[in-house]
Motif scaffolding. Structure first.
Motif, PDB file in Angstrom:
ATOM      1  N   LEU A  42       4.937  21.944  43.923  1.00 39.12           N
ATOM      2  CA  LEU A  42       4.240  22.865  43.024  1.00 39.12           C
ATOM      3  C   LEU A  42       4.175  24.274  43.603  1.00 39.12           C
ATOM      4  CD1 LEU A  42       1.291  20.562  41.891  1.00 39.12           C
ATOM      5  CD2 LEU A  42       3.172  21.374  40.459  1.00 39.12           C
ATOM      6  N   VAL A  43       4.011  24.374  44.906  1.00 39.76           N
ATOM      7  CA  VAL A  43       3.922  25.685  45.556  1.00 39.76           C
ATOM      8  C   VAL A  43       5.305  26.313  45.733  1.00 39.76           C
ATOM      9  CG1 VAL A  43       3.315  26.860  47.704  1.00 39.76           C
ATOM     10  CG2 VAL A  43       1.749  25.189  46.722  1.00 39.76           C
ATOM     11  N   GLU A  44       6.274  25.490  46.144  1.00 37.95           N
ATOM     12  CA  GLU A  44       7.597  26.025  46.476  1.00 37.95           C
ATOM     13  C   GLU A  44       8.493  26.256  45.251  1.00 37.95           C
ATOM     14  OE1 GLU A  44       9.343  23.418  49.338  1.00 37.95           O
ATOM     15  OE2 GLU A  44       7.945  23.997  50.945  1.00 37.95           O
ATOM     16  N   ASP A  45       8.299  25.452  44.206  1.00 42.00           N
ATOM     17  CA  ASP A  45       9.243  25.478  43.087  1.00 42.00           C
ATOM     18  C   ASP A  45       8.681  26.073  41.811  1.00 42.00           C
ATOM     19  OD1 ASP A  45      10.883  24.137  44.868  1.00 42.00           O
ATOM     20  OD2 ASP A  45      10.464  22.160  44.041  1.00 42.00           O
ATOM     21  N   THR A  46       7.436  26.559  41.847  1.00 43.19           N
ATOM     22  CA  THR A  46       6.839  27.144  40.644  1.00 43.19           C
ATOM     23  C   THR A  46       6.076  28.414  41.017  1.00 43.19           C
ATOM     24  OG1 THR A  46       4.633  26.117  40.719  1.00 43.19           O
ATOM     25  CG2 THR A  46       6.441  24.771  39.835  1.00 43.19           C
ATOM     26  N   ASP A  47       5.616  29.092  39.979  1.00 48.06           N
ATOM     27  CA  ASP A  47       4.777  30.283  40.177  1.00 48.06           C
ATOM     28  C   ASP A  47       3.345  30.021  39.733  1.00 48.06           C
ATOM     29  OD1 ASP A  47       6.875  31.969  41.128  1.00 48.06           O
ATOM     30  OD2 ASP A  47       7.612  32.169  39.072  1.00 48.06           O
ATOM     31  N   LEU A  48       2.923  28.770  39.827  1.00 48.89           N
ATOM     32  CA  LEU A  48       1.574  28.418  39.417  1.00 48.89           C
ATOM     33  C   LEU A  48       0.530  29.130  40.280  1.00 48.89           C
ATOM     34  CD1 LEU A  48       2.035  24.580  38.837  1.00 48.89           C
ATOM     35  CD2 LEU A  48       1.501  26.291  37.081  1.00 48.89           C
ATOM     36  N   PRO A  49      -0.574  29.563  39.695  1.00 47.84           N
ATOM     37  CA  PRO A  49      -1.615  30.241  40.485  1.00 47.84           C
ATOM     38  C   PRO A  49      -2.364  29.247  41.364  1.00 47.84           C
ATOM     39  CG  PRO A  49      -2.365  29.907  38.234  1.00 47.84           C
ATOM     40  CD  PRO A  49      -0.916  29.484  38.260  1.00 47.84           C
ATOM     41  N   THR A  50      -2.645  29.651  42.597  1.00 47.90           N
ATOM     42  CA  THR A  50      -3.391  28.802  43.515  1.00 47.90           C
ATOM     43  C   THR A  50      -4.655  29.513  43.968  1.00 47.90           C
ATOM     44  OG1 THR A  50      -2.204  29.632  45.467  1.00 47.90           O
ATOM     45  CG2 THR A  50      -1.297  27.687  44.359  1.00 47.90           C
ATOM     46  N   THR A  51      -5.640  28.709  44.362  1.00 47.07           N
ATOM     47  CA  THR A  51      -6.905  29.218  44.864  1.00 47.07           C
ATOM     48  C   THR A  51      -7.076  28.713  46.282  1.00 47.07           C
ATOM     49  OG1 THR A  51      -7.857  29.148  42.662  1.00 47.07           O
ATOM     50  CG2 THR A  51      -9.394  29.284  44.508  1.00 47.07           C
ATOM     51  N   GLU A  52      -7.384  29.601  47.200  1.00 48.84           N
ATOM     52  CA  GLU A  52      -7.594  29.197  48.579  1.00 48.84           C
ATOM     53  C   GLU A  52      -9.072  28.965  48.834  1.00 48.84           C
ATOM     54  OE1 GLU A  52      -5.433  31.568  51.342  1.00 48.84           O
ATOM     55  OE2 GLU A  52      -3.533  31.262  50.301  1.00 48.84           O
ATOM     56  N   LYS A  67      -9.645  22.275  49.809  1.00 52.44           N
ATOM     57  CA  LYS A  67     -10.318  23.532  50.158  1.00 52.44           C
ATOM     58  C   LYS A  67      -9.327  24.565  50.689  1.00 52.44           C
ATOM     59  CE  LYS A  67     -15.114  22.356  51.285  1.00 52.44           C
ATOM     60  NZ  LYS A  67     -16.123  22.313  52.376  1.00 52.44           N
ATOM     61  N   SER A  68      -8.368  24.070  51.447  1.00 52.62           N
ATOM     62  CA  SER A  68      -7.405  24.979  52.059  1.00 52.62           C
ATOM     63  C   SER A  68      -6.607  25.738  51.004  1.00 52.62           C
ATOM     64  CB  SER A  68      -6.459  24.189  52.970  1.00 52.62           C
ATOM     65  OG  SER A  68      -5.481  25.029  53.514  1.00 52.62           O
ATOM     66  N   GLN A  69      -6.129  25.020  49.995  1.00 53.70           N
ATOM     67  CA  GLN A  69      -5.366  25.655  48.913  1.00 53.70           C
ATOM     68  C   GLN A  69      -5.161  24.628  47.806  1.00 53.70           C
ATOM     69  OE1 GLN A  69      -1.363  26.874  49.826  1.00 53.70           O
ATOM     70  NE2 GLN A  69      -1.345  28.494  48.297  1.00 53.70           N
ATOM     71  N   HIS A  70      -5.324  25.060  46.568  1.00 50.53           N
ATOM     72  CA  HIS A  70      -5.098  24.139  45.452  1.00 50.53           C
ATOM     73  C   HIS A  70      -4.700  24.911  44.198  1.00 50.53           C
ATOM     74  CE1 HIS A  70      -9.460  25.172  45.263  1.00 50.53           C
ATOM     75  NE2 HIS A  70      -9.229  25.257  43.967  1.00 50.53           N
ATOM     76  N   ILE A  71      -4.156  24.189  43.240  1.00 45.46           N
ATOM     77  CA  ILE A  71      -3.779  24.786  41.968  1.00 45.46           C
ATOM     78  C   ILE A  71      -5.044  25.187  41.213  1.00 45.46           C
ATOM     79  CG2 ILE A  71      -2.632  24.398  39.747  1.00 45.46           C
ATOM     80  CD1 ILE A  71      -0.741  24.538  42.167  1.00 45.46           C
ATOM     81  N   GLU A  72      -5.046  26.391  40.698  1.00 41.48           N
ATOM     82  CA  GLU A  72      -6.223  26.899  40.006  1.00 41.48           C
ATOM     83  C   GLU A  72      -6.582  25.985  38.831  1.00 41.48           C
ATOM     84  OE1 GLU A  72      -6.685  30.994  37.828  1.00 41.48           O
ATOM     85  OE2 GLU A  72      -6.605  31.322  40.004  1.00 41.48           O
ATOM     86  N   GLY A  73      -7.841  25.583  38.790  1.00 37.54           N
ATOM     87  CA  GLY A  73      -8.308  24.725  37.711  1.00 37.54           C
ATOM     88  C   GLY A  73      -8.187  23.239  37.991  1.00 37.54           C
ATOM     89  N   ALA A  74      -7.590  22.874  39.121  1.00 33.13           N
ATOM     90  CA  ALA A  74      -7.420  21.452  39.443  1.00 33.13           C
ATOM     91  C   ALA A  74      -8.753  20.804  39.789  1.00 33.13           C
ATOM     92  CB  ALA A  74      -6.442  21.289  40.601  1.00 33.13           C
ATOM     93  N   LYS A  75      -8.865  19.521  39.497  1.00 32.29           N
ATOM     94  CA  LYS A  75     -10.027  18.740  39.877  1.00 32.29           C
ATOM     95  C   LYS A  75      -9.705  17.981  41.152  1.00 32.29           C
ATOM     96  CE  LYS A  75     -12.267  19.553  35.978  1.00 32.29           C
ATOM     97  NZ  LYS A  75     -13.497  20.388  35.921  1.00 32.29           N
ATOM     98  N   ASN A  76     -10.583  18.053  42.142  1.00 30.74           N
ATOM     99  CA  ASN A  76     -10.377  17.306  43.377  1.00 30.74           C
ATOM    100  C   ASN A  76     -10.952  15.911  43.214  1.00 30.74           C
ATOM    101  OD1 ASN A  76     -11.516  17.388  46.807  1.00 30.74           O
ATOM    102  ND2 ASN A  76      -9.493  16.921  46.056  1.00 30.74           N
ATOM    103  N   PHE A  77     -10.109  14.905  43.426  1.00 30.74           N
ATOM    104  CA  PHE A  77     -10.494  13.505  43.233  1.00 30.74           C
ATOM    105  C   PHE A  77      -9.850  12.689  44.352  1.00 30.74           C
ATOM    106  CE2 PHE A  77     -10.564   9.483  40.715  1.00 30.74           C
ATOM    107  CZ  PHE A  77     -11.884   9.529  40.302  1.00 30.74           C
TER     108      PHE A  77
END
Length: 468
Positions: free
Chosen positions: A450-460, A388-398
């Motif tokens: 993933l956050v520090e080494d890429t420019d992947l979009p994240t959703t908070e 919930k705090s922050q995740h890669i856009e489109g990721a599934k939480n499991f």
């Protein structure tokens, strides 16, 4: 007077050694008891009491073995009904230890038998409280972990409110607080990273000790946002209440070297689970087919407890040379007493015997970034709160915590790129999924990379969490 806190990071658990005048008391000991016996012998003391603050749910205490080996008396607070010889003390009862006194304060709420031990020094001054799971630093114990009770969590929370106001808060501000757990334990919600404080500080900064808090406010606060406890908790509580096999016997049948042939035979004959406790990098490179990775160099015991659903599961294991006994001890801390041997010579012996090995495919965060743009499936095995705090856009939480309950909801035909925060949990999840026929790739370095080494979009933070 001597006080030692023996803190075990893996379980975020604190046991205590108190000594005065050649007599010692141990509070909430872990399963392996020899270290406490050695400590007393080195100080020329005899262990007189084993003090149990309650029937623990998150680990198996060493109280029975310690009493049998030393002749010490096991002491519980009022209402406890252990299935072995013990002294059930009255509220306010005084125990004498050398030149000091220990007063039993019945503080029900976390469980109904929960008690706090007040140490009164040689001068007759209230010196310290050993609160078990009644009072933590920054928090209080959960009211939903008691062994078989007709009381609701709200009822128990009400008892806890009264215990804190009637027994703990009237004590002087300079009394030292020694809690049963620290940050990382599932026995509370918001514990401090510190493991010792004064009661005065707790009165100022612990939300649960706010002087103007009503019982209704307290009950609502301590019963809200409680995540489901690990499945082994009630089973450990029963073991602590009813008794268990001696740690010496557990070690005798657990620390047994097995050749590759014997190891393989044991898997099939006993339907044994293979746990690989080596570092995650070594597991990824080569492991016994269908083995589960749960590495020793992290929260090994709690993850075994969360994921292996039957305490009686026969377990064979791999570990770095010299750490085999450590595996069996740490399994026993959470009630897994059926280890039946380890692979002598490790993975090299397995390969030398001509046996097949498997590996876990891995990609770096930068490599995954290219795959993400092509529609790769992302499986985030962190806790729901982390997601919930922050995740890669489109990721599934499991969440790894509940992988067994939800594994049938995961489509098997697709390839899943798995990550956690740093890589430990994702390797566990990858190993379990792979053993059950899923196609998985572990993302090295986890969400941090993933956050520090890429420019992947994240959703908070979102109110709705996508969960399979």
């Amino acid at each position: 007077m001597k006080i030692d806190q023996i803190y075990t990071q893996c379980l975020a658990e604190a046991a205590y050694y108190i000594e005065s005048g050649g007599e010692a008391a141990i509070i909430d000991p872990l399963r392996e008891v020899q270290p406490y016996i050695d400590m007393a012998e080195q100080n020329g003391a005899k262990i007189k009491y084993v003090l149990e603050t309650h029937f623990h749910a998150d680990f198996v205490s060493g109280h029975i073995d310690l009493a049998q080996k030393t002749g010490a008396t096991i002491v519980y607070g009022p209402t406890a009904q252990p299935n072995f010889e013990a002294h059930v003390a009255a509220d306010g009862e005084i125990l004498y230890l050398g030149g000091v006194k220990i007063k039993v304060l019945h503080t029900p709420g976390h469980t109904m038998e929960s008690s706090t031990f007040l140490l009164i020094n040689e001068s007759g001054k209230d010196y310290a409280i050993f609160t078990g799971d009644t009072l933590f630093l920054g928090d209080v114990g959960r009211p939903d972990l008691a062994v078989k009770t007709d009381l609701s969590r709200e009822d128990l929370a009400g008892h806890l409110f009264d215990s804190l106001r009637d027994k703990i808060m009237p004590l002087a501000d300079d009394v030292i607080v020694y809690p049963g757990h620290g940050q990382g334990s599932a026995c509370g919600k918001n514990m401090s990273a510190e493991t010792v404080d004064t009661l005065g500080n707790q009165k100022r900064f612990n939300y649960a000790l706010r002087h103007d808090m009503t019982k209704e406010e307290f009950v609502k606060e301590v019963t809200s946002d409680l995540v489901t406890p690990p499945q082994y908790f009630p089973k450990n509580a029963v073991m602590n209440k009813m008794g268990y096999e001696s740690i010496d016997e557990v070690l005798a049948h657990g620390v047994i070297p097995l050749s590759a042939k014997e190891f393989k035979q044991s898997i099939h004959k006993n339907k044994a689970l293979v746990i690989d406790a080596r570092p995650k990098e070594a597991f990824a490179e080569a492991h016994v087919p269908n083995a589960w990775f749960i590495g020793l160099d992290d929260n090994f015991a709690p993850w075994v407890g969360a994921l292996v659903t039957d305490l009686k599961t026969p377990i064979v294991f791999l570990a770095d040379h010299g750490r085999e006994e450590e595996v069996v001890v740490r399994l026993s801390r959470v009630g897994y007493d059926n280890a039946i041997g380890f692979l002598e010579g490790g993975i090299d012996a397995w390969k030398d015997a001509g046996e097949p090995v498997q590996s876990v495919e891995q990609v770096s965060a930068q490599e995954f970034e290219k795959l993400y743009s092509k529609g790769a499936n992302v499986l985030d095995v962190r806790k729901e709160s982390e997601f919930k705090s922050q995740h890669i856009e489109g990721a599934k939480n499991f969440p790894l915590d509940f992988i067994n309950e939800h594994i049938d909801e995961l489509p098997k035909g697709e390839k899943w790129y798995v990550h956690c925060a740093g890589g430990y949990r994702s390797m566990i999840a990858s190993s379990i999924l792979k053993a059950r026929g899923f196609k998985v790739v572990n993302i090295i370095g986890g969400f941090k990379a993933l956050v520090e080494d890429t420019d992947l979009p994240t959703t908070e933070f979102k109110e709705q969490v996508t969960m399979l």
